[in-house]
Write a protein that holds these residues in place. Structure first.
Motif, PDB file in Angstrom:
ATOM      1  N   THR A 178       3.544  18.925   7.729  1.00 21.39           N
ATOM      2  CA  THR A 178       4.551  19.454   6.718  1.00 21.39           C
ATOM      3  C   THR A 178       5.348  18.503   5.704  1.00 21.39           C
ATOM      4  N   THR A 179       5.290  18.397   4.569  1.00 26.77           N
ATOM      5  CA  THR A 179       5.832  17.369   3.611  1.00 26.77           C
ATOM      6  C   THR A 179       6.852  17.987   2.835  1.00 26.77           C
ATOM      7  N   ILE A 180       8.139  17.435   3.136  1.00 28.93           N
ATOM      8  CA  ILE A 180       9.196  17.919   2.257  1.00 28.93           C
ATOM      9  C   ILE A 180       9.367  17.010   0.941  1.00 28.93           C
ATOM     10  N   GLU A 220      11.814  16.580  -2.446  1.00 32.20           N
ATOM     11  CA  GLU A 220      12.910  16.932  -3.189  1.00 32.20           C
ATOM     12  C   GLU A 220      12.665  16.024  -4.457  1.00 32.20           C
ATOM     13  N   ASN A 274      12.692  26.406  -4.931  1.00 33.59           N
ATOM     14  CA  ASN A 274      11.934  26.102  -3.448  1.00 33.59           C
ATOM     15  C   ASN A 274      10.498  26.450  -3.335  1.00 33.59           C
ATOM     16  N   TYR A 275       9.416  25.925  -3.262  1.00 34.26           N
ATOM     17  CA  TYR A 275       8.463  26.372  -3.327  1.00 34.26           C
ATOM     18  C   TYR A 275       7.491  25.891  -1.965  1.00 34.26           C
ATOM     19  N   GLU A 276       6.578  26.571  -1.225  1.00 33.88           N
ATOM     20  CA  GLU A 276       5.790  26.160  -0.190  1.00 33.88           C
ATOM     21  C   GLU A 276       4.307  26.255  -0.723  1.00 33.88           C
ATOM     22  N   VAL A 298       1.254  21.632   4.970  1.00 32.38           N
ATOM     23  CA  VAL A 298       2.182  22.598   4.075  1.00 32.38           C
ATOM     24  C   VAL A 298       3.080  21.485   3.155  1.00 32.38           C
ATOM     25  N   GLN A 336       6.413  21.596   1.138  1.00 29.56           N
ATOM     26  CA  GLN A 336       7.859  22.199   0.789  1.00 29.56           C
ATOM     27  C   GLN A 336       8.429  21.619  -0.295  1.00 29.56           C
ATOM     28  N   LEU A 337       8.444  21.983  -1.259  1.00 29.22           N
ATOM     29  CA  LEU A 337       8.870  21.315  -2.550  1.00 29.22           C
ATOM     30  C   LEU A 337      10.157  21.768  -3.151  1.00 29.22           C
ATOM     31  N   SER A 338      11.169  20.997  -2.962  1.00 27.05           N
ATOM     32  CA  SER A 338      12.699  21.437  -3.636  1.00 27.05           C
ATOM     33  C   SER A 338      12.749  20.831  -4.985  1.00 27.05           C
TER      34      SER A 338
END
Length: 668
Positions: free
Chosen positions: A444-446, A448, A469-471, A483, A485-487
């Motif tokens: 899981t990579t977050i 921002e 917000n996208y996954e 995964v 997770q893009l904000s």
């Protein structure tokens, strides 16, 4: 009535007449001869036996008779008279006939419903007829090159739908539109008449015929031929020509076909699409083959079948090129299903067996079984079967992705850790299995991120350009889920509005630009986020304020200016800083000082001697006024006293001089 037939027959204006015994002309009822009657009797000393009717110059219908005495007579059917024309062959004539008795040879009177015969592709119609194959109505009953040739004026044209062909009753009818000089009778029926409403020529009737249509309003029209007889009349219906329009209905109502329902195609499979064979239609005419039906697929191919091996939308069109309205089509969407591959592992002790389906295994094997999944396509499951020695412990160090499992004996392991399992085979032999299991969790990579409007961020082949917000699901290098997770924040361009007012000579700096003149300016900068920042500057430059005063005075009259009294002519300025609206104000005085006029006052005469005193004023001024009210340059002092003269020049400047006169000291 008893009628004795002794003579010839003739045909006039659709009516059959006969020369009869006892000086009579008889009207013959063709359908019911017993109802025939005398048309008129004549009184000449002869019996007419021969009779014939024909046209003269295509516009006159005449009838002649021949008598027993050998004379030739003109028979006037209008006045019912027999006129001897003074012509005799010298012998009795019992019958008359001409080669063109019913149609004058020099009359041009013809109708051709298809001038170039292009509609008759099967050769089924005569030269003047029209043949049209259709699948729907309304349809024209003549070709666009219909030809009418008529020497005499056309009276009317009748179109009659042959009742023997009508299969759908009153739902079949003819229609036409009236023209300025061609009227219509019978619209919406099986018989329609185009009549000459005054001055219509052959071309007018050609146009009128092109507007005639055959209709069949039945929901499912019965197929077959419809014959429409087209008859052209002239000379009060004494002259006529006919042609036939044949309308061939191919199918009862709209023809449909189906390529089938939208379907799913499994990988490696093909699907054959087909159009029913009986839709294809050919006619052999001599050595030519005429094609009446053509298949056309979406790629332009014209085979009856089309093989599909990929996903897409496929369509077929079937049409009769030679038939009006005979085109049908259908579309089918084909999707390609996915093939599912799953894996598992079975670990047993040496000497045991493992059964998968009908297959029993006793040695290390990887066995894959293919079955049909819920989408109808093949799905494959592969099982790795490992047989361990019964005596030595078996060390298994393996890594799986989260969601998968390792099966040892009848136990499934899906969590990371070290496991020891003692297996017992069917004969009671133990085998120790030591499992070191690592489970790779989904990465899981977050992220921002902030971008400027118009820019995009790409992750795994996907582009993102809107805030949100996208996954995104990816696969990492170990083959497990990853995964992201893009904000994402999309920064809008900054817009700043500035309204500035400066004094003349000042300037405004925006960014690295300097502005010193009035106007509207757009300056593109970069904000703290590196995005566009636009400054809209509305600059107003106040011009310098100069208050000027032009003043002229006479010498000796000082002028007050900014706290000073100024007597000398010239230009004087004084600047006040920061005056409203905040800029410098300059006061300007242009002073003109006019000199006083020159004046000299002289007196002549000796009052002591009793002489009168004369006063003379010498000046460069325009106006002169004595204290006595006189305005001349010289005056005589009439009595003792003080005399004053005042002069005024053109600038309004004045000078005065006075002199005293004394007459009291005269010598006597």
């Amino acid at each position: 009535m008893d009628i004795v037939s002794t003579g010839d027959l003739t045909f006039r204006k659709d009516t059959l007449f006969m020369a009869a015994y006892l000086n009579s002309i008889v009207w013959i009822d063709i359908e019911n001869p017993d109802s025939s009657s005398f048309y008129f009797n004549y009184s000449i000393n002869d019996d007419i036996y021969g009779i014939s009717t024909f046209f003269i110059n295509c516009d006159s219908l005449v009838s002649f008779g021949s008598g027993f005495n050998g004379d030739i007579y003109l028979i006037d059917f209008s006045s019912q008279e027999i006129i001897d024309i003074g012509c005799s062959p010298g012998t009795a004539v019992f019958g008359l006939a001409t080669p063109d008795e019913w149609q004058a040879s020099d009359c041009t009177f013809r109708i051709d419903l298809d001038g170039d015969d292009s509609s008759d592709y099967l050769g089924q119609a005569s030269t003047d007829d029209y043949w049209r194959t259709v699948c729907s109505t309304p349809v024209a009953v003549v070709d666009t090159d219909v030809v009418i040739e008529a020497g005499p004026q056309i009276d009317s044209i009748t179109l009659r739908l042959d009742g023997a062909d009508v299969l759908n009753g009153m739902l079949e009818y003819l229609s036409a539109q009236a023209l300025p000089n061609v009227g219509v009778v019978g619209n919406g029926t099986g018989q329609l008449t185009l009549y000459n409403a005054g001055g219509a020529d052959a071309q007018d009737f050609e146009w009128a015929l092109q507007g005639v249509s055959y209709h069949n309003d039945a929901p499912l029209p019965d197929p077959g031929l419809r014959h429409i007889e087209v008859t052209m009349w002239a000379q009060a219906e004494a002259l006529s020509r006919s042609a036939v329009a044949a309308i061939e209905l191919l199918y009862p109502g709209p023809l449909t076909f189906s390529l089938g329902n939208d379907t799913l195609l499994c990988p490696g499979h093909t699907l054959q699409l087909s159009i029913p064979y009986d839709y294809y239609h050919q006619v052999i005419k001599g050595t030519d083959t005429l094609t009446f039906g053509t298949y056309t697929w979406q790629d332009g191919s014209t085979d009856q079948h089309f093989v599909v091996d990929a996903a897409g939308i496929y369509s077929a069109t079937f049409s009769y090129e030679q038939a009006f309205g005979c085109t049908w089509s259908d579309t089918i969407e084909v999707a390609v299903g996915d093939t599912v591959l799953t894996q598992s592992q079975a670990i047993l002790c040496e000497g045991q067996s493992y059964t998968i389906g009908n297959v029993q295994l006793s040695s290390d094997t990887i066995l894959c079984i293919t079955y049909q999944a819920v989408n109808g396509c093949d799905s494959t499951h592969c099982t790795q079967v490992v047989f361990l020695p019964v005596s030595d412990p078996t060390l298994i160090d393996t890594t799986i992705c989260q969601g998968n499992f390792v099966q040892i004996g009848g136990v499934q392991y899906s969590q990371p850790g070290n496991y020891t399992d003692t297996l017992q085979n069917w004969n009671g032999c133990d085998s120790v299995v030591m499992l070191s299991l690592q489970v790779l969790e989904a990465d899981t990579t977050i992220l921002e991120l902030s971008i400027c409007e118009g820019e995009t961020v790409e992750i795994g082949g996907q582009s993102f350009g809107q805030s949100g917000n996208y996954e995104v699901m990816l696969t990492n290098q170990q083959g497990c889920d990853s995964v992201v997770q893009l904000s994402l924040v999309v920064t809008q361009p900054d817009t700043t509005w500035l309204a500035q007012t400066i004094c003349d000579g000042d300037s405004v700096e925006v960014g690295d630009q300097t502005f010193s003149t009035s106007g509207s300016y757009s300056i593109l900068l970069t904000n703290q986020w590196g995005c566009d920042s636009t400054v809209f500057l509305q600059l107003s430059v106040i011009p310098p304020v100069v208050i000027a005063r032009d003043t002229a005075v006479c010498e000796g009259n000082p002028v007050a200016f900014m706290g000073q009294l100024i007597e000398v002519g010239g230009t004087y300025t004084h600047t006040l800083s920061g005056q409203p609206p905040g800029c410098d104000t300059t006061y300007l005085l242009n002073l003109t000082v006019w000199p006083l006029p020159q004046l000299t006052l002289e007196s002549t005469g000796n009052s002591c001697l009793g002489e009168q005193i004369t006063l003379t004023a010498t000046t460069d001024a325009m106006d002169l006024l004595w204290s006595t009210g006189e305005t001349t340059g010289s005056i005589v002092a009439a009595q003792s006293g003080q005399y004053t003269v005042t002069v005024t020049d053109g600038h309004g400047c004045s000078a005065s001089a006075s002199v005293g006169v004394d007459y009291t000291g005269q010598l006597t």
